[in-house]
Design an enzyme around this catalytic site. Structure first.
Site, short mmCIF file in Angstrom:
data_model
loop_
_atom_site.label_atom_id
_atom_site.label_comp_id
_atom_site.label_asym_id
_atom_site.label_seq_id
_atom_site.Cartn_x
_atom_site.Cartn_y
_atom_site.Cartn_z
N GLY A 70 48.93 53.03 42.02
CA GLY A 70 49.25 53.88 40.89
C GLY A 70 50.54 53.49 40.19
O GLY A 70 51.63 53.91 40.63
N GLU A 86 46.79 44.11 34.20
CA GLU A 86 47.76 43.28 34.92
C GLU A 86 48.64 42.49 33.94
O GLU A 86 49.00 41.34 34.19
CB GLU A 86 47.08 42.33 35.90
CG GLU A 86 45.99 42.93 36.75
CD GLU A 86 46.49 43.93 37.77
OE1 GLU A 86 47.69 44.23 37.76
OE2 GLU A 86 45.66 44.42 38.54
N GLY A 87 48.97 43.10 32.81
CA GLY A 87 49.80 42.45 31.80
C GLY A 87 48.96 41.98 30.64
O GLY A 87 48.06 41.16 30.79
N ARG A 137 15.22 26.60 25.90
CA ARG A 137 14.88 27.21 24.62
C ARG A 137 14.47 26.14 23.60
O ARG A 137 15.27 25.25 23.28
CB ARG A 137 16.09 27.99 24.09
CG ARG A 137 15.91 28.62 22.72
CD ARG A 137 14.96 29.80 22.75
NE ARG A 137 15.00 30.56 21.51
CZ ARG A 137 14.27 31.63 21.27
NH1 ARG A 137 13.43 32.08 22.20
NH2 ARG A 137 14.36 32.27 20.13
N ARG A 146 47.83 39.03 39.54
CA ARG A 146 47.65 38.15 38.39
C ARG A 146 47.25 36.74 38.82
O ARG A 146 46.48 36.07 38.13
CB ARG A 146 48.95 38.11 37.58
CG ARG A 146 49.25 39.41 36.87
CD ARG A 146 50.70 39.50 36.44
NE ARG A 146 50.96 40.72 35.69
CZ ARG A 146 52.17 41.18 35.39
NH1 ARG A 146 53.24 40.52 35.79
NH2 ARG A 146 52.31 42.29 34.70
N THR A 157 42.04 51.46 39.27
CA THR A 157 40.87 50.94 39.96
C THR A 157 40.81 51.50 41.38
O THR A 157 41.84 51.57 42.07
CB THR A 157 40.91 49.40 40.00
OG1 THR A 157 40.88 48.90 38.67
CG2 THR A 157 39.73 48.84 40.78
N GLY A 188 52.26 51.66 29.76
CA GLY A 188 51.45 50.55 30.24
C GLY A 188 52.31 49.32 30.43
O GLY A 188 52.73 48.99 31.54
N ARG A 235 35.45 41.56 41.94
CA ARG A 235 36.75 40.94 42.20
C ARG A 235 37.88 41.96 42.09
O ARG A 235 38.84 41.94 42.87
CB ARG A 235 36.97 39.78 41.23
CG ARG A 235 38.07 38.80 41.66
CD ARG A 235 39.42 39.13 41.10
NE ARG A 235 39.33 39.35 39.68
CZ ARG A 235 40.07 40.25 39.04
NH1 ARG A 235 40.94 41.00 39.67
NH2 ARG A 235 39.92 40.41 37.73
N SER A 236 37.77 42.92 41.16
CA SER A 236 38.80 43.95 41.02
C SER A 236 38.88 44.81 42.27
O SER A 236 39.98 45.19 42.71
CB SER A 236 38.51 44.83 39.81
OG SER A 236 38.72 44.13 38.60
#
Length: 396
Positions: A142, A375-376, A280, A255, A176, A149, A102-103
């Site tokens: 970038g 992204e925050g 299980r 986001r 990324t 950050g 997804r990234s």
């Protein structure tokens, strides 16, 4: 008034029948992405995560482009022009496979392509967007720096005029797609404020060393960008925006996709826990028959369904009239936090098997540690919402 359906078995993955809130077209988009992920990526993703990279990332990116998933919510220039809900559903299915997948799609479409689409010149759009939509050119974005950050206004990367050219110097971090990108959208300080630049990655002075030794997002390429006297023509600047409004609007796009994507990771972990609990056997019965296990499964189901409902609601608002920053922050903060807790709870249901890559749970949990931050951060989204509630900017 609809009659009850006492004879219809409940779908444990959709107890609230949220599927009924989607149109036929939306379900078709969802199903195409799900089928692609199940066929093309799911059989390999654990090995890619363990090895630390997607095999044949360029080939996979082209396949994603052929499906119309790159910049799918943008109009023109080879983009699919689909709705925000369509894009969100795609993000959910992609991240149900892996956050790294997804990234790849999110950074390509919601950051790099969106910046060029929203703020670029016609020449920049024609040069890059069709190739990026097709997946024949990969983009990166970038903004984040080693010492900047959550406070992008303190960035040190600079761009100065030299005759008709621009010269860029600086470093970006945690980028990324950086090492595989053909083009980077780079934000830098200028005499006129923060500006964006379209930087072909083969430009002299540009390098993108890959960041190694990650324990999260291992199937995603993460890089540092180094700009050492990178000379660009005057036409490289994005003409449509000045200041931090540019990069921050791009981040809002990404986001929004994360609010959906995180629920995909959560669904995958919940599904694994539910199946494992039914199989299980301990003390002579499946552990799904024990009250404490049922409490865990119920809590996971509650948070998963609430998160999907929130993402869908935000998607409908986005398609209708657009989202405000605090609405995006609601989705990103709530759903990443809920997804991480679902994965941690699922890990306890699987016991020791929960840490094995034979199951998807620990992989999703590790990935979500990054999703919670990028992204925050959770702290910044908390303060964005706090400012909307009180009118006070606590982070300034």
């Amino acid at each position: 008034m609809h009659a009850p359906h006492p004879g219809r078995p409940a779908d444990p993955l959709d107890l609230l029948e949220l599927d009924s809130l989607l149109s036929d077209e939306e379900r078709a988009v969802r199903d195409v992405v799900r089928t692609f992920c199940e066929r093309r990526v799911d059989p390999h993703i654990a090995a890619w995560f363990e090895r630390g990279g997607i095999e044949d990332i360029r080939g996979l990116t082209k396949e994603l482009g052929e499906l119309g998933l790159l910049g799918m919510h943008l109009e023109g220039y080879g983009c699919a022009g689909m709705s925000a809900v369509d894009y969100g559903l795609a993000c959910l299915e992609l991240e149900a496979t892996d956050s790294g997948l997804r990234s790849l799609v999110s950074v390509q479409g919601s950051l790099a392509m969106y910046a060029i689409h929203a703020f670029g010149s016609e020449e920049q759009k024609e040069e890059w967007l069709p190739r990026m939509a097709a997946g024949t050119a990969i983009g990166c974005f970038g903004l984040t720096e080693p010492d900047s950050g959550s406070d992008p206004g303190s960035m040190r990367t600079s761009a100065r005029r030299d005759g008709a050219d621009w010269v860029l110097d600086g470093r970006k971090m945690w980028i990324t797609n950086g090492s595989v990108a053909e083009v980077a959208v780079v934000w830098a300080r200028t005499e006129d404020g923060v500006r964006g630049f379209v930087v072909p990655t083969d430009t002299p002075g540009f390098s993108a060393p890959e960041i190694k030794h990650k324990m999260s997002l291992r199937a995603s390429v993460t890089s540092e960008l180094v700009l050492d006297g990178v000379r660009l023509p005057g036409s490289a600047v994005l003409p449509g925006v000045r200041g931090l409004r540019g990069p921050l609007s791009c981040l809002s796009e990404a986001r929004y996709g994360i609010a959906w994507g995180a629920m995909g990771a959560a669904r995958s972990a919940f599904r694994a826990a539910l199946a494992y609990a039914g199989d299980r056997v301990q003390f002579g019965r499946p552990i799904s028959g024990f009250q404490l296990t049922q409490a865990k499964l119920t809590d996971m189901s509650l948070e998963l369904n609430k998160g999907i409902l929130l993402a869908l609601h935000l998607g409908r608002i986005k398609d209708d009239r657009g989202l405000r920053p605090e609405q995006v922050s609601h989705g990103k903060l709530n759903n990443t936090r809920a997804a991480l807790e679902i994965c941690r709870t699922a890990r306890t249901v699987l016991g020791a098997n929960g840490i094995s890559l034979e199951y998807p749970v620990i992989r999703h949990a590790n990935n979500l540690e990054s999703i919670l931050t990028y992204e925050g951060t959770a702290e910044m989204h908390t303060l964005v919402i706090g400012q909307a509630l009180t009118g006070q900017a606590a982070f300034r």
